[in-house]
Design an enzyme around this catalytic site. Structure first.
Site, short mmCIF file in Angstrom:
data_model
loop_
_atom_site.label_atom_id
_atom_site.label_comp_id
_atom_site.label_asym_id
_atom_site.label_seq_id
_atom_site.Cartn_x
_atom_site.Cartn_y
_atom_site.Cartn_z
N CYS A 327 0.81 -1.22 0.00
CA CYS A 327 0.00 0.00 0.00
C CYS A 327 0.84 1.27 0.00
CB CYS A 327 -0.98 0.00 1.17
SG CYS A 327 -0.23 0.12 2.81
N HIS A 388 -2.61 1.42 6.95
CA HIS A 388 -2.92 1.41 5.52
C HIS A 388 -2.64 2.81 4.99
CE1 HIS A 388 -4.47 0.45 1.69
NE2 HIS A 388 -5.59 1.14 1.80
N ASP A 411 -7.28 5.88 -3.46
CA ASP A 411 -6.52 4.74 -2.95
C ASP A 411 -6.22 3.80 -4.11
OD1 ASP A 411 -5.43 2.64 -1.57
OD2 ASP A 411 -7.04 2.46 -0.10
N ASN A 451 -13.24 4.61 10.86
CA ASN A 451 -14.10 4.76 12.05
C ASN A 451 -15.06 3.60 12.29
OD1 ASN A 451 -14.53 6.39 14.29
ND2 ASN A 451 -16.35 7.34 13.41
N ASP A 453 -16.68 0.22 13.89
CA ASP A 453 -16.64 -0.41 15.21
C ASP A 453 -16.10 -1.83 15.07
OD1 ASP A 453 -17.80 1.87 16.13
OD2 ASP A 453 -19.64 0.93 16.87
N GLU A 510 -13.27 10.85 18.76
CA GLU A 510 -13.68 9.48 19.04
C GLU A 510 -14.47 9.40 20.34
OE1 GLU A 510 -14.39 6.48 17.36
OE2 GLU A 510 -12.33 6.73 16.65
N GLU A 515 -19.96 12.05 17.10
CA GLU A 515 -19.31 10.96 16.34
C GLU A 515 -20.20 9.73 16.30
OE1 GLU A 515 -17.14 7.16 16.18
OE2 GLU A 515 -17.77 8.10 18.06
#
Length: 753
Positions: A327, A388, A411, A451, A453, A510, A515
């Site tokens: 990457c 990454h 990307d 972000n 979970d 966070e 958020e």
């Protein structure tokens, strides 16, 4: 015999004399002919049609005015110009005689793009010089004016439209008389004009207002790419080399190969999306083949690259994808291509980066009661990469609502398909931060990367669903998002001075209420995410578990892993702890088991205890893989309540810096010497040693084979260079061996005259 010799000598001398006299007469006749032609031309000038004798495109002066003077394609000859759209450039035409553009003559210059140029789609431009002294067309149109006339020389200035197609243009010209059909032939010139995006022009869709940012994100040709595990990351030096003589032609050929139609090459949205596709080889034999297996025998290991130039050169030379990259290599090459084309770009590293394979905005991890991770089909497995790396590019977004311009994510790593191809972005930072997953391109995928979970599940064959939900972590993903700070590259890999934390522009704080609202709102737009987020909230146990962060561990040292358990209730609890340590690839896949420990102990009311797993160097030395990441997994349970908790931690075993020290200061035309050194931290010798060095503008990238380095001994090498021009540069060195890989270092050089 003597008499005959005299006769022969006489005739030889006579022949020489006749030959010389004949040549002198011919030269005199030619002089007279030229004089007669000149007299005739002066008497009958009106009868001889004007023609173009020479065109001087003033490449170096124009390049300096366009912030393009560093491009080496200009220095290597006079047949190339590099310009930015929305600007102007000058050229001087020498005619065969004085030219009256106001009354008698017309000069036309043709600019064409691609194989089938057309005025209607903007790939052909015809400018007619009528002698006017000012531009009278808008900034989004081509225009031409006369600056000055001196005898047969006329100096012109051309205005390039602000949305001109980016790439290489060809030139032709012609001059004719206004009132007759007399016309000379169209002259197709060998001169090439590269037209780039123009972040200095407020009317360009890539306009970047801040000059310090333009210097960094367009003109800086050396940088750092942050790699490693949170929080022990280090900056890997990378030479972008966007001004190298091979780079700009390579970038233009890549754009042509991308399949994007010529008119669309004026749009940075479509150009950046194409770049994200053509840098990887997955769909269309792009530049780099990805490889995360540690088997690189038929190519070059990713850790051995020091910059983009040798990759692009190899791709151009052999016309096939280069082996191998990961990457951060993809991102380094993307930065080179973008900056070469004038598109502001920076490399971005996301620590603890999620790969959400089912669009649920979660990373689901499954474990057996013994603490083993349950493996599904590898293609369906969610992952957490240690890091990454992708790219931010800067542009306006007229295809989105107002205020969604600015930094956009692209990307080039072939992890995700978009519109059926391995491409990603441009995804607006604003859209990612607001959770606007319905906006293009690929916003939901990037939102999950930064972000999502993390949800832990226990495999329970006795339950109807087979899986028991344990606990979740909403703060694990996107621990830190980094880029190189504006300014000079710091020599040390572990120095924080040139590291900029940009987490706040990717997501809200966070754990804050806003958020959580954004993530739940985004989840409502996707069935898969909606199902995951609507599941009941987990119930906390009355024993609290946590993994104590492991401090930085230098390679060759021992370390220990510790879990802390705190009983928050007024009853004694029986706690069982399983601790595992393993080496992992930075993609999150396990490599080798290193150590395991388990134990059971009573925990009295309000008591806190720690359970540790010691690991010595001999246990992990031969099991480390690329980037030397060690993963800790803790599975803890409470016997009385059946509460189970899973926790993870990662850290990177640190390697030494390479030190580069200038021994003989560099000057143009004189040898320069830079000392390269480091101390072997291992109790074993380093074998199969090599050093890769690069210094843009001073030397070409090269690999140097070195002798073995004894245990705890110093490696020292004197690098000799021969600067040929006055410039500033950065020397980047990367050391690799069988036992220790990817040691990097750099030093800045100022080449004096």
């Amino acid at each position: 015999m003597v008499f005959l010799d005299c006769i022969e000598n006489y005739f030889e001398k006579l022949a020489d004399r006749f030959k010389k006299e004949f040549e002198e007469r011919r030269r005199a006749d030619r002089r007279q002919e030229l004089e007669d032609i000149a007299r005739y031309t002066s008497l009958h000038a009106n009868d001889v049609p004007v023609d173009i004798e020479y065109i001087d495109f003033q490449s170096k002066a124009n390049a300096a005015n366009h912030h393009c003077d560093k491009y080496e394609v200009i220095e290597r000859g006079k047949d190339t110009s590099v310009l930015r759209r929305g600007g102007t450039f000058t050229f001087v035409v020498t005619f065969t005689q004085e030219c009256d553009l106001k009354k008698k003559h017309i000069f036309k210059i043709y600019f064409t793009f691609g194989s089938s140029p057309s005025i209607h789609n903007g790939t052909q431009v015809i400018l007619e010089a009528s002698g006017k002294k000012t531009f009278d067309k808008r900034h989004d149109e081509w225009d031409i004016r006369v600056i000055e006339t001196e005898g047969k020389n006329v100096k012109f200035e051309v205005q390039v439209e602000t949305d001109a197609i980016v790439g290489v243009w060809r030139v032709a010209s012609v001059v004719c008389e206004r009132d007759t059909n007399s016309i000379t032939h169209l002259q197709r010139l060998d001169h090439l004009i590269y037209i780039l995006f123009n972040p200095w022009n407020k009317n360009d869709s890539t306009f970047l207002p801040d000059e310090t940012q333009r210097q960094e994100y367009i003109l800086n040709d050396v940088g750092k790419i942050w790699v490693g595990s949170y929080p022990s990351v280090h900056g890997r030096h990378w030479i972008f080399g966007q001004f190298d003589v091979a780079v700009l032609p390579a970038c233009v050929l890549l754009l042509e190969k991308s399949g994007v139609n010529s008119p669309a090459l004026s749009d940075p949205i479509l150009v950046s999306r194409a770049i994200s596709r053509i840098v990887n080889s997955f769909d269309d034999d792009g530049i780099i083949v990805g490889n995360w297996s540690e088997e690189y025998s038929d190519g070059t290991a990713p850790t051995k690259w020091t910059g983009s130039i040798p990759i692009l050169e190899q791709y151009m030379r052999f016309e096939k994808p280069v082996k191998y990259g990961q990457c951060w290599v993809f991102a380094g090459v993307v930065t080179t291509v973008c900056r070469a084309l004038g598109l502001p770009s920076r490399v971005v590293t996301n620590l603890n980066s999620a790969q959400d394979t089912n669009s649920s905005l979660t990373v689901d991890k499954y474990f057996s009661p013994g603490g083993e991770e349950y493996i599904f089909d590898d293609h369906e497995k969610d992952r957490i990469w240690d890091f990454h790396v992708w790219n931010d590019v800067w542009m306006s977004r007229p295809d989105l609502p107002v205020c969604y311009g600015g930094w956009q994510v692209i990307d080039a790593t072939p992890n995700v398909t978009s519109d059926g191809l391995c491409q990603c972005g441009p995804a607006s930072h604003v859209a990612i931060r607001r959770g606007d997953t319905h906006l293009k391109y690929d916003v939901q995928y990037v939102l999950a990367e930064v972000n999502a979970d993390v949800v832990y599940w226990l495999v329970n064959e006795n339950s109807e669903s087979r899986f028991q939900k344990l606990n979740s972590n909403s703060a694990c993903i996107g621990q830190q998002i980094l880029t190189k700070a504006i300014g000079n590259v710091v020599d040390s890999c572990y120095d924080d001075v040139d590291k900029e934390d940009i987490t706040a522009i990717y997501k809200q704080k966070e754990g804050s209420q806003i958020e959580r609202v954004i993530m739940h709102t985004a989840a409502l737009r996707s069935k898969e995410a909606r199902d995951a987020y609507l599941q009941p909230r987990d119930t906390d146990g009355d024993v609290e578990f946590s993994i104590i962060d492991t401090e930085r561990v230098p390679i060759g040292h021992d370390f220990s892993v510790t879990v802390k358990a705190k009983n928050k209730c007024d009853k004694t609890r029986t706690v069982n702890v399983v601790l595992r340590a393993c080496s992992t690839y930075y993609t999150g896949n396990k490599a080798y088991d290193i150590a395991k420990a388990d134990g059971e102990f009573p925990l009295r009311s309000n008591e806190t205890q720690e359970f540790s797993l010691p690991v010595n160097y001999a246990s992990y030395c031969e099991k480390l893989v690329e980037y030397s990441t060690i993963r800790i997994l803790a599975l803890c349970s409470v016997k009385e309540t059946n509460y189970i908790w899973v926790g993870e931690d990662k850290f990177q075993v640190l390697k030494p810096n390479i030190k580069l020290e200038v021994i003989l200061p560099p000057k143009v035309g004189r040898i320069s010497v830079v000392g390269v050194s480091f101390t072997n931290p291992l109790p074993v010798a380093l074998t199969n040693c090599s050093l890769m060095v690069d210094a843009p503008g001073i030397m070409r990238p090269k690999t140097i084979q070195l002798d073995n380095v004894d245990p705890k001994a110093e490696m020292l090498y004197e690098l000799k260079m021969y600067p040929w021009k006055k410039t500033t540069s950065t020397v980047v060195a990367t050391f690799n061996s069988k036992e220790l890989i990817d040691l990097t270092g750099s030093t800045a050089l100022d080449i004096g005259s």
